[in-house]
Design an enzyme around this catalytic site. Structure first.
Site, PDB file in Angstrom:
ATOM      1  N   LYS A  51       0.801  -1.226   0.000  1.00  0.00           N
ATOM      2  CA  LYS A  51       0.000   0.000   0.000  1.00  0.00           C
ATOM      3  C   LYS A  51       0.837   1.282   0.000  1.00  0.00           C
ATOM      4  O   LYS A  51       0.354   2.341  -0.401  1.00  0.00           O
ATOM      5  CB  LYS A  51      -0.936   0.006   1.208  1.00  0.00           C
ATOM      6  CG  LYS A  51      -2.116  -0.955   1.093  1.00  0.00           C
ATOM      7  CD  LYS A  51      -3.171  -0.421   0.149  1.00  0.00           C
ATOM      8  CE  LYS A  51      -4.452  -1.244   0.223  1.00  0.00           C
ATOM      9  NZ  LYS A  51      -5.526  -0.681  -0.626  1.00  0.00           N
ATOM     10  N   SER A 305       0.956  -9.912  -0.328  1.00  0.00           N
ATOM     11  CA  SER A 305       0.672  -8.472  -0.298  1.00  0.00           C
ATOM     12  C   SER A 305       0.870  -7.790   1.045  1.00  0.00           C
ATOM     13  O   SER A 305       0.950  -6.569   1.098  1.00  0.00           O
ATOM     14  CB  SER A 305      -0.763  -8.226  -0.771  1.00  0.00           C
ATOM     15  OG  SER A 305      -1.692  -8.839   0.100  1.00  0.00           O
TER      16      SER A 305
END
Length: 504
Positions: A51, A305
């Site tokens: 992110k 992720s």
């Protein structure tokens, strides 16, 4: 569309703070699946998640006037930490609105990186509404977690690195999907340069907003969103992201909680790192894809992720990972209530390891036992165990896919309540936060006697409860109305065979 996104990806400003993460072979998993499995290690970013890429790229594009106003965002955690670090790097004031259910690790991560964490609401929509209210009241610039072209482009740099790091053909790239920023960025870049490479989104089966949107041909709001993989707990795919995904994402695979837990273990076995549930989605999707299509000798990339998981959630992950790997069966077996019965059952099990055994005396004739047994998906599958026991005369009920049994019954086996009448059994899932259990009981009210109750804190974003309520037949409509008013996700388990065998 693709050309514009590729230009934005190539000119993204992410490397002032983000790392170029390795594309690491998963050797054990590759050998087991018969394909070359490569993990893109975004869990190694400074905020332990991809992110940071989109957040920094968005903030870096702001004008001097916009930076002076400060920024605000709403996030369940990983985007929040990315915005906090990006804002600190660029000298911008950052307000992060987070649901109260956000894991404490992520809240601390925001504050440690200089962001102001504001906890508001039980779920993302409430946090989002509050953040937009602050935009109106304070004039902050809103930084969307996923539905922004600059954010999408920042996430797309993951694909740029993958294609540079692996020079040969890639058959498929598996991408976790929440709001769609990562999968849209990867799909845009990959399909522009290598349209033959499949881009496959992976979602939890109870948070499949992209899969539903693709099936319906339009963005759709899910009525309920599962909370286990909190990093992708999004009810509706983004507008910008959907425009990319509907054209360039080849398919979406959904996976269960048990399959996610098994994937967390797979990644740990190969890397000695522990991902969060959302971070393991890609590996869970790869395993399901290989099993479904029987592919061999392919190059399959999974995006690892993120790794922002509360430590105390690991007990739940460990408990469910063997089930997700199909290396444990949960069964109910009826045996005679007499000396030597348990020994006979163990002999019937053979050399298989018993992982769990729960029993409480009920009657003088038969005993129902709750048993966990080690299995192997290839050499000794669950079906072989069940067939073997039945052939030896043991009545067996398979509970491996029974959520009531796995979440509650296994901790409650203690005898039947013969004096309890009109018992309705309800299983609940509600947002977890300090005081959540009290709030739940308060909402449940005092109209009906609570005849059974089990709650276990898993360190997760969701609390799980099973409750028995004594409700006369003529008051069932009132119960339905009360449950509707409470507003929590629930299942009626009154007819669940696990309940009837061990507690009813």
């Amino acid at each position: 569309m693709l050309e514009n996104y590729v230009k934005k990806i190539l000119t993204s400003r992410v490397y002032d703070v983000a790392e170029e993460t390795p594309l690491q072979p998963a050797r054990q998993l590759s050998e087991r699946l018969g394909n070359q499995i490569l993990l893109k290690r975004e869990d190694l970013q400074p905020v332990f998640s991809f992110k940071i890429r989109g957040a920094y790229n968005k903030l870096a594009q702001l004008s001097a006037e916009e930076r002076a106003r400060g920024v605000v965002t709403a996030s369940a955690g990983n985007h929040a930490q990315g915005v906090a670090l990006a804002a600190k790097q660029l000298g911008v004031k950052a307000i992060i609105v987070m649901p109260r259910t956000t894991p404490e690790l992520k809240v601390q991560g925001v504050r440690a990186r200089g962001g102001k964490a504001v906890l508001h609401g039980d779920a993302f929509p409430e946090a989002l509404a509050h953040s937009l209210k602050l935009v109106e009241e304070k004039g902050y610039v809103y930084i969307h977690p996923y539905d922004d072209p600059d954010v999408i482009a920042g996430q797309g740099t993951v694909a740029m690195e993958i294609l540079r790091q692996h020079q040969g053909p890639i058959d498929a790239i598996f991408v976790p999907v929440g709001g769609g920023g990562l999968v849209a960025g990867i799909a845009a870049y990959v399909k522009y340069l290598h349209p033959e490479t499949r881009v496959i989104g992976v979602e939890p089966d109870d948070s499949n907003c992209l899969q539903v949107a693709l099936a319906n041909g339009e963005r759709t709001v899910l009525e309920q969103v599962g909370l286990f993989a909190d990093g992708v707990a999004v009810a509706q795919i983004g507008e910008h992201t959907f425009e990319v995904c509907r054209r360039y994402v080849d398919e979406v695979i959904t996976v269960s909680t048990d399959e996610i837990c098994a994937a967390i273990k797979d990644i740990y076995d190969d890397t000695r790192s522990i991902t969060e549930p959302a971070g393991a989605l890609a590996v869970a999707g790869i395993k399901k894809y290989v099993e479904r299509d029987g592919v061999q000798g392919q190059v399959l990339v999974g995006i690892d992720s993120g790794a922002n998981i509360n430590f105390d959630r690991l007990r739940h992950v460990a408990e469910r990972s063997e089930l997700g790997e199909r290396r444990e069966a949960i069964i109910a077996v009826t045996i005679a209530e007499q000396p030597g019965s348990f020994k006979a059952f163990c002999e019937a099990i053979g050399k298989r390891q018993i992982t769990e055994f729960n029993y409480r005396y009920h009657s003088g004739k038969e005993a129902s036992i709750f048993v966990g047994v080690q299995t192997h998906p290839e050499n000794d599958p669950r079906e072989a165990l069940l067939d073997s026991l039945r052939q030896q005369g043991f009545p067996v009920l398979d509970l491996t896919d029974n959520e009531l049994a796995k979440l509650h019954i296994r901790h409650m086996v203690g005898g039947h309540a013969s004096q309890v009448n009109d018992e309705r059994v309800l299983r609940f899932e509600f947002p977890e936060r300090p005081g959540a259990l009290f709030n739940f009981l308060n909402k449940l009210g005092g109209r009906w006697n609570i005849s059974m109750f089990h709650y276990r804190n898993h360190g997760a974003a969701d609390g799980r409860v099973v409750a028995g309520l004594q409700v006369p037949e003529d008051e069932l409509p009132l119960l339905a109305a009360a449950l509707e008013k409470i507003g929590y996700r629930y299942w009626d388990e009154t007819d669940n065979p696990a309940y009837k065998l061990f507690l009813g």
